[in-house]
Design an enzyme around this catalytic site. Structure first.
Site, mmCIF file in Angstrom:
data_model
loop_
_atom_site.group_PDB
_atom_site.id
_atom_site.type_symbol
_atom_site.label_atom_id
_atom_site.label_comp_id
_atom_site.label_asym_id
_atom_site.label_seq_id
_atom_site.Cartn_x
_atom_site.Cartn_y
_atom_site.Cartn_z
ATOM 1 N N ASP A 163 0.696 -1.229 -0.012
ATOM 2 C CA ASP A 163 0.167 -0.051 -0.119
ATOM 3 C C ASP A 163 0.899 1.279 0.070
ATOM 4 O OD1 ASP A 163 -1.964 1.750 0.376
ATOM 5 O OD2 ASP A 163 -2.744 1.269 2.242
ATOM 6 N N ASP A 361 -1.464 6.027 -6.516
ATOM 7 C CA ASP A 361 -2.009 5.093 -5.359
ATOM 8 C C ASP A 361 -1.957 3.662 -5.970
ATOM 9 O OD1 ASP A 361 -2.601 4.503 -2.680
ATOM 10 O OD2 ASP A 361 -4.725 4.461 -3.421
#
Length: 481
Positions: A163, A361
């Site tokens: 992440d 992201d």
């Protein structure tokens, strides 16, 4: 590629559509038949964890290199069909985006570091049972890609979610006050010779957003923006890569209370830009990943210390002085079929109070753009797609087409433009995607009421994304998985 003329054009903020110079292609070909066929992949993938582990052990890896697996490859699917799978993904994605936006909102409001609630510490931690069920950020859309990592010495092999929107690394630990089901045994600190609790005076403990002391040991809490959190001991451990190379004394959360739909992962590896992220702790000058098609069981790599490929389209990386976790890219415009959209570059800028900007992201699926920007992009795309039969929208997608009778179609090229004058044209399959197995395809962008824009992993798939931390550049290299 754009020339200096294009850069000159971008300096203006007028709202007239222009044509980008030297555009290599105004249209892209979408292989409809192949895309529809791939929608059957998730239901035929051999998601045997035993098979994946054997494959990992057979691959020799250089220092600081992980192998990436899609969510489908690790856990398979429980959805009855591809449409149900898509809806579930989009629901997770919406929650993920809300979580990221909440983090930015807190920064704008000036809410920073804090301690754990004293009453919680008194009533829970003294009994060694840390209460408070959570739904992790990994279940909110970030749990799409995994890597197999060794924790401790001797290393316990576990799957971790990757992440770029998080900093704190953590893993489920014994004893568990409340642990969710994972694919591998819960990590046992007593079995590791390198497990070492951090004291409250260490820099790692002081770098946490939320922390507390108990008997001079550091406790951590990670909040994911939706009211959920994970609490445990903050420690250092060794991290092993692909069975051989390792890094010692990495600060990592040892979570004793973790609940949620983690699809088998043992925890999370934070790749953000903050001091506690994995890249920051190992002083990485760069790292890169390539996200393979998440409907397949193929693998790619997450690599540290490798140079950006020479053919990469590079863009300036900018940092938000109010929030160091996210990687912001200096996007200045978008084009459709070579026509630069009538959008001011200021729509993509980070404000002085830390609001706005565009982040890259790994955990968000669908690219989000400010509503006005999205509407302009969508309308221009629709103009160039009038020859395609339209159909009803699906979930957050409002622009969809019925392509079941077609083998391939020509669609207008969608490109990102950056402040250094460079252009990144996207493959058609990265912005017109199937949402069922019946030929319904949707334009894979979405509006957001937030000022934060996000380049998601649908647009990144099949492209090696490089983060040159030393030179503040983000590189995009198509077909470099």
């Amino acid at each position: 590629m754009a020339t200096s003329i294009f850069f000159f054009v971008l300096l203006f903020t007028t709202v007239h559509s222009r044509t980008t110079p030297d555009n290599a292609s105004r249209t892209k070909t979408l292989d409809v038949s192949s895309s529809i066929q791939k929608t059957n992949n998730p239901f035929s993938v051999d998601s045997s964890l035993k098979t994946l582990k054997q494959e990992e052990n057979q691959i020799s890896s250089s220092l600081l290199s992980f192998h990436l697996h899609s969510r489908v490859a690790v856990r398979g699917v429980s959805a009855k069909d591809y449409n149900s799978l898509t809806l579930a993904r989009l629901e997770r994605d919406s929650a993920r985006v809300k979580s990221l936006q909440t983090r930015v909102d807190l920064v704008v409001l000036g809410i920073g570091k804090s301690d754990l609630k004293p009453m919680e510490m008194e009533s829970e931690l003294q009994t060694e049972e840390i209460e408070g069920p959570i739904i992790s950020g990994t279940s909110q859309g970030s749990g799409e890609y995994f890597s197999r990592i060794g924790i401790g010495h001797p290393p316990s092999q576990v799957y971790m979610v990757l992440d770029t929107g998080s900093d704190v690394n953590w893993v489920q630990c014994s004893p568990c006050a409340d642990c969710y089901q994972q694919a591998d045994p819960i990590f046992e600190p007593a079995s590791s010779s390198t497990f070492s609790p951090l004291t409250c005076e260490t820099q790692q403990c002081k770098s946490l957003d939320v922390s507390e002391c108990r008997n001079d040991t550091c406790l951590y809490e990670v909040s994911y923006g939706d009211g959920s959190y994970t609490v445990g001991d903050f420690v250092t451990e060794s991290i092993t890569f692909a069975g051989s190379s390792s890094v010692e004394k990495v600060a990592i959360g040892c979570g004793h209370n973790n609940e949620g739909l983690f699809v088998g992962a043992a925890g999370l590896l934070g790749l953000g830009g903050g001091a506690l992220s994995f890249p920051s702790q190992i002083n990485a000058s760069s790292f890169s990943y390539c996200l393979v098609d998440r409907d397949s069981d193929s693998t790619s790599t997450l690599e540290f210390g490798r140079a950006t490929p020479p053919n990469a389209v590079t863009a300036p990386m900018i940092r938000n002085s109010k929030l160091d976790t996210f990687y912001y890219v200096d996007l200045t415009g978008l084009s459709v079929a070579g026509n630069l959209l009538s959008v001011s570059p200021s729509a993509f800028k980070v404000s002085e109070n830390g609001d706005g900007g565009v982040i890259v992201d790994s955990g968000t699926a669908v690219t989000r753009l400010q509503t006005d920007v999205y509407n302009t992009l969508r309308d221009e795309f629709m103009k160039g797609s009038r020859h395609l039969p339209s159909t009803n929208g699906v979930a957050l997608f409002d622009t969809c087409y019925d392509l079941k009778s077609m083998k391939s179609v020509e669609v207008p090229t969608v490109s990102f433009h950056f402040s250094n004058g460079k252009e990144l044209p996207l493959p058609a399959k990265n912005y017109l995607i199937p949402v069922d197995s019946s030929g319904t395809f949707c334009f894979a962008f979405a509006p957001t009421s937030s000022s934060l824009s996000i380049i998601g992993n649908v647009q990144q798939q099949g492209t090696r994304v490089s983060f040159d931390l030393e030179n503040s550049l983000i590189g995009f290299s198509p077909n470099q998985c």
